[in-house]
Design a protein around this motif. Structure first.
Motif, mmCIF file in Angstrom:
data_model
loop_
_atom_site.group_PDB
_atom_site.id
_atom_site.type_symbol
_atom_site.label_atom_id
_atom_site.label_comp_id
_atom_site.label_asym_id
_atom_site.label_seq_id
_atom_site.Cartn_x
_atom_site.Cartn_y
_atom_site.Cartn_z
ATOM 1 N N ILE A 195 95.113 -2.894 -25.118
ATOM 2 C CA ILE A 195 95.645 -3.942 -25.996
ATOM 3 C C ILE A 195 95.594 -3.445 -27.444
ATOM 4 N N THR A 196 96.590 -3.803 -28.220
ATOM 5 C CA THR A 196 96.618 -3.408 -29.623
ATOM 6 C C THR A 196 95.379 -3.937 -30.335
ATOM 7 N N HIS A 197 94.690 -3.055 -31.041
ATOM 8 C CA HIS A 197 93.501 -3.464 -31.807
ATOM 9 C C HIS A 197 93.929 -4.391 -32.937
ATOM 10 N N HIS A 198 93.140 -5.437 -33.154
ATOM 11 C CA HIS A 198 93.509 -6.484 -34.120
ATOM 12 C C HIS A 198 93.752 -5.958 -35.535
ATOM 13 N N SER A 199 93.080 -4.892 -35.933
ATOM 14 C CA SER A 199 93.239 -4.380 -37.300
ATOM 15 C C SER A 199 94.641 -3.845 -37.572
ATOM 16 N N ASN A 200 95.354 -3.453 -36.535
ATOM 17 C CA ASN A 200 96.690 -2.888 -36.730
ATOM 18 C C ASN A 200 97.696 -3.910 -37.231
ATOM 19 N N TYR A 201 97.505 -5.179 -36.923
ATOM 20 C CA TYR A 201 98.443 -6.203 -37.380
ATOM 21 C C TYR A 201 98.452 -6.290 -38.912
ATOM 22 N N ILE A 202 97.304 -6.038 -39.516
ATOM 23 C CA ILE A 202 97.214 -6.021 -40.983
ATOM 24 C C ILE A 202 98.026 -4.836 -41.526
ATOM 25 N N ARG A 203 97.953 -3.724 -40.865
ATOM 26 C CA ARG A 203 98.746 -2.553 -41.267
ATOM 27 C C ARG A 203 100.247 -2.846 -41.133
ATOM 28 N N TRP A 204 100.604 -3.544 -40.055
ATOM 29 C CA TRP A 204 102.015 -3.875 -39.846
ATOM 30 C C TRP A 204 102.507 -4.837 -40.917
ATOM 31 N N MET A 205 101.625 -5.728 -41.386
ATOM 32 C CA MET A 205 101.998 -6.598 -42.503
ATOM 33 C C MET A 205 102.382 -5.741 -43.716
ATOM 34 N N GLU A 206 101.585 -4.714 -43.968
ATOM 35 C CA GLU A 206 101.849 -3.819 -45.096
ATOM 36 C C GLU A 206 103.167 -3.062 -44.896
ATOM 37 N N GLU A 207 103.403 -2.567 -43.681
ATOM 38 C CA GLU A 207 104.667 -1.881 -43.398
ATOM 39 C C GLU A 207 105.846 -2.818 -43.639
ATOM 40 N N ALA A 208 105.720 -4.046 -43.156
ATOM 41 C CA ALA A 208 106.804 -5.018 -43.310
ATOM 42 C C ALA A 208 107.003 -5.405 -44.766
ATOM 43 N N ARG A 209 105.909 -5.549 -45.518
ATOM 44 C CA ARG A 209 106.019 -5.870 -46.951
ATOM 45 C C ARG A 209 106.709 -4.729 -47.706
ATOM 46 N N THR A 210 106.371 -3.501 -47.340
ATOM 47 C CA THR A 210 107.012 -2.344 -47.968
ATOM 48 C C THR A 210 108.508 -2.347 -47.688
ATOM 49 N N ASP A 211 108.882 -2.641 -46.443
ATOM 50 C CA ASP A 211 110.294 -2.737 -46.066
ATOM 51 C C ASP A 211 110.983 -3.889 -46.808
#
Length: 139
Positions: free
Chosen positions: A18-34
Motif C-alpha cells: 500500500i502507498t505509504h501515507h507520507s507520499n500523498y504530501i509529496r504528490w500535493m507538492e507535485e500537483a501544486r508545482t504543476d
C-alpha cells in the motif's frame, strides 16, 4: 485547471503493498508545482523574481488506499489568496473515480531575506493569475 496525474511507483509502497501515507504530501507538492506551471508562474520564475512560498499548514484526509501502478488524478483549486497567504485544496482520485485523499495546504510568500511579500503590491501579475484561477474549476 487540468488535473495532475501521478502513477504510484513501487518504492512509494510499504511492505503491505500500500502507498505509504507520507507520499500523498509529496504528490500535493507535485500537483501544486504543476498548478503554478499552468498559471504561467512556474517555481523557477517565482524564484527569479525573488519569491518563495513555504508551507505554513497542512490538513489531510485519507479516504482510500492506492497501490503500485495506480493512476492518481489530483485537482488543485484555490481556496483563498490574500496577497500574503495562499490556501489550496487538493482532491485525489483513482482512474476509476474512487476518492483517495483530500487536503489543503497553506503558504506564505517571502523574499530572499525572509521578509513577507505582499503579492498584490509587489507582484500584481502573479496575484491576478492566482485570483483568476479561483474563478473557474474545470473539474
Amino acid at each position: 485547471m487540468k488535473p495532475y496525474t501521478h502513477t504510484v511507483c513501487y518504492y512509494e509502497t510499504d511492505r503491505m503493498g500500500i502507498t505509504h501515507h507520507s507520499n500523498y504530501i509529496r504528490w500535493m507538492e507535485e500537483a501544486r508545482t504543476d498548478y503554478l506551471v499552468q498559471l504561467g508562474w512556474p517555481l523557477e520564475k517565482l524564484e527569479e523574481v525573488g519569491v518563495v512560498s513555504p508551507v505554513t499548514a497542512l490538513e489531510v484526509k485519507y479516504q482510500n488506499t492506492t497501490t503500485f501502478a495506480d493512476e492518481v488524478r489530483i485537482w488543485v483549486t484555490l481556496v483563498q489568496c490574500t496577497g500574503v497567504r495562499l490556501k489550496l485544496a487538493y482532491r485525489m482520485e483513482k482512474a476509476d473515480g474512487a476518492p483517495v485523499f483530500s487536503g489543503t495546504s497553506e503558504h506564505c510568500f517571502l523574499d530572499g531575506n525572509g521578509r513577507i511579500v505582499r503579492l498584490n503590491r509587489e507582484h500584481p501579475a502573479f496575484y491576478q493569475a492566482l485570483l483568476e484561477s479561483g474563478k473557474s474549476d474545470e473539474s
